[in-house]
Structures are given as structure tokens and as C-alpha cells.
Scaffold this active site. Structure first.
Site, PDB file in Angstrom:
ATOM      1  N   HIS A   1      -5.028 -87.045  -2.445  1.00 35.65           N
ATOM      2  CA  HIS A   1      -4.756 -85.683  -1.954  1.00 35.65           C
ATOM      3  C   HIS A   1      -4.355 -84.764  -3.121  1.00 35.65           C
ATOM      4  O   HIS A   1      -4.836 -83.633  -3.220  1.00 35.65           O
ATOM      5  CB  HIS A   1      -3.654 -85.724  -0.898  1.00 35.65           C
ATOM      6  CG  HIS A   1      -3.159 -84.373  -0.487  1.00 35.65           C
ATOM      7  ND1 HIS A   1      -3.710 -83.669   0.564  1.00 35.65           N
ATOM      8  CD2 HIS A   1      -2.184 -83.581  -1.003  1.00 35.65           C
ATOM      9  CE1 HIS A   1      -3.092 -82.503   0.669  1.00 35.65           C
ATOM     10  NE2 HIS A   1      -2.152 -82.419  -0.265  1.00 35.65           N
ATOM     11  N   GLU A   2      -3.468 -85.247  -3.991  1.00 43.89           N
ATOM     12  CA  GLU A   2      -3.037 -84.409  -5.124  1.00 43.89           C
ATOM     13  C   GLU A   2      -4.212 -84.139  -6.063  1.00 43.89           C
ATOM     14  O   GLU A   2      -4.322 -83.035  -6.620  1.00 43.89           O
ATOM     15  CB  GLU A   2      -1.865 -85.056  -5.878  1.00 43.89           C
ATOM     16  CG  GLU A   2      -0.613 -85.326  -5.026  1.00 43.89           C
ATOM     17  CD  GLU A   2      -0.168 -84.142  -4.167  1.00 43.89           C
ATOM     18  OE1 GLU A   2      -0.457 -82.982  -4.534  1.00 43.89           O
ATOM     19  OE2 GLU A   2       0.453 -84.372  -3.117  1.00 43.89           O
TER      20      GLU A   2
ATOM     21  N   HIS B   1      -6.144 -81.229  -4.888  1.00 44.96           N
ATOM     22  CA  HIS B   1      -5.656 -79.931  -5.378  1.00 44.96           C
ATOM     23  C   HIS B   1      -6.182 -79.655  -6.798  1.00 44.96           C
ATOM     24  O   HIS B   1      -6.519 -78.522  -7.130  1.00 44.96           O
ATOM     25  CB  HIS B   1      -4.128 -79.896  -5.392  1.00 44.96           C
ATOM     26  CG  HIS B   1      -3.522 -79.795  -4.016  1.00 44.96           C
ATOM     27  ND1 HIS B   1      -3.876 -78.820  -3.115  1.00 44.96           N
ATOM     28  CD2 HIS B   1      -2.574 -80.555  -3.394  1.00 44.96           C
ATOM     29  CE1 HIS B   1      -3.180 -78.983  -1.996  1.00 44.96           C
ATOM     30  NE2 HIS B   1      -2.383 -80.032  -2.143  1.00 44.96           N
TER      31      HIS B   1
HETATM   32 ZN    ZN Z   1      -1.027 -80.808  -0.826  1.00 46.54          ZN
END
Ligand code: ZN
Length: 231
Positions: free
Chosen positions: A101-102, A105
Site C-alpha cells: 500500500h505504501e 503511494h
Molecule cells: Zn495510505
């Protein structure tokens, strides 16, 4: 100003707090469950992140270990994926999901994803708004100054807009994470639903934050309606 001492709109604050508690309890339960499920590849959060960044052609982002619980984040200024102790060196589905998830980004940043840019641009005004709305709003009520009350509401709206813009950023980062976990083979087909559950539970906390702020906005509007009716 008796409403300051006896304020039935406080029910909305309690409701928002209960929603927030329920959602974070559910998220913690989901995390705990998938923290105990080891990924078949055995890759740690850090190794998974490295593989995803390379697969995405991103070589200027470094991966760091940070202390704390659920402190994982991507920092666009230092171009770092920051992973907490429970994610960095662990190879659970939860750890790999959060690491991916990171990286989602980081990929948004590399590809110039517009909602991420918008969110970054409104951070200062959103922070100012969330700190200043309440003192100004309360002063407006106490001194019956409608303009001060309105400024308070406007400042609160800045903070709310930030939370709303955060939603597409978070959902999109998770969608990118799942695609990368599948395409790089970090997770097998049987493991992807577990990672999806972890990221879905995390996303719900952002939805709960927006709901809480909408309840807060409703409270501000009800309280400010009284001052208008007093005139
Ligand atoms: Zn996030």
C-alpha cells in the site's frame, strides 16, 4: 449562552467517537488475524516493497524502518517508504499488504496522480483549519458574532475537504498495491483476498473519519443556527 453548559448536540460527538472506536477495533482485529498468516513467498514487508518499486521502475525511493504501531507511510518530500516494526521485517499477509500500500503511494507520486497532488497542496490550510475552527467558532457563539461563527465553519470545511480528498488517494493506493502484489507474484491467488481484507479494513478508518467530520459539521450548523435565530 445556556447551550454551552447543556448541549444536546454533544450526542453527535459521542456518536462520531463510537463509530471511530468500532471501526478501529475492527481494523485491529483484521490486522491481528492476518499478522499471523505467513505469506507463501516468505518475503518481508521490506523485500516486498523493494520488489514492487523495482517492478514499477522506481529507483529514487528508499525504504526505511520506523518505530511505532501503524506508523507506516510514504513521505513524498524525502521520497521514502516508511515501514513500522510489525511490517518491515515480517512476512505476514498484513505486513506485505501494508508495505505494498505504501508503495502504491510512491507509484502515485511517480506517476503524478492528481488527488495526491491536491491533497499535498491543501495540507497547510487543512491543518490550520482543524486547529483554529473550534476556538473561533466558540468565541463567535459566546460573543454572538455571526461572522466569527461562519469563519469557524469555513475553516472546518477546509479540514473536511482534506479528509474527502484522502479517500480516492487511499483507495487508489490499495488498488495499485493489490495489482502489484498479483503481477509480481509476491502473493499467490489464494493469498490476495487476505491482503485485500487488511487494506479494506485500513481504508474504513478514513471513511469513518469523514463520517465523523460530517457529524461534527452538522453539530456546528445546528449550534450556529441558534445564534442566527437569536438575532
Ligand atoms: Zn495510505
Amino acid at each position: 449562552m445556556p447551550f454551552i453548559y447543556w448541549d444536546p448536540t454533544y450526542v453527535l460527538v459521542v456518536l462520531a467517537a463510537l463509530i471511530s472506536l468500532a471501526v478501529s477495533a475492527s481494523m485491529n482485529a483484521t490486522f491481528r488475524k492476518y499478522q499471523s498468516v505467513r505469506s507463501l513467498s516468505g518475503l518481508t514487508g521490506e523485500q516486498a516493497a523493494l520488489r514492487i518499486l523495482q517492478a514499477a521502475g522506481i529507483y529514487d525511493v528508499s525504504i526505511r524502518r520506523v518505530s511505532g504501531n501503524l506508523t507506516d507511510h510514504y513521505d513524498p518530500r524525502s521520497k521514502t517508504v516508511n515501514l513500522s516494526d510489525a511490517v518491515y521485517g515480517r512476512s505476514s499477509l498484513a505486513a506485505v499488504g501494508v508495505a505494498a500500500h505504501e508503495c502504491g503511494h510512491a507509484i502515485q507520486d511517480a506517476r503524478g496522480y492528481v488527488p495526491l497532488k491536491v491533497r499535498g497542496a491543501i495540507v497547510p490550510v487543512a491543518n490550520f483549519g482543524s486547529q483554529m475552527f473550534w476556538p473561533l467558532f466558540i468565541m463567535g457563539l459566546i460573543f454572538s458574532m455571526e461572522s466569527l461563527v461562519n469563519i469557524g465553519i469555513l475553516l472546518f470545511l477546509f479540514a473536511l475537504i482534506f479528509q474527502v480528498v484522502t479517500l480516492p488517494v487511499e483507495f487508489n493506493a490499495s488498488a495499485r498495491a493489490i495489482r502489484m502484489l498479483e503481477s509480481t507474484g509476491i502473493l499467490g491467488t489464494s493469498e490476495v483476498p487476505g491482503a485485500k481484507k487488511v487494506l479494506g479494513a485500513a481504508a474504513m478508518t478514513y471513511v469513518a473519519a469523514v463520517v465523523g467530520s460530517l457529524l461534527q459539521l452538522l453539530r456546528l450548523l445546528i449550534l450556529s443556527g441558534r445564534i442566527r435565530n437569536d438575532d
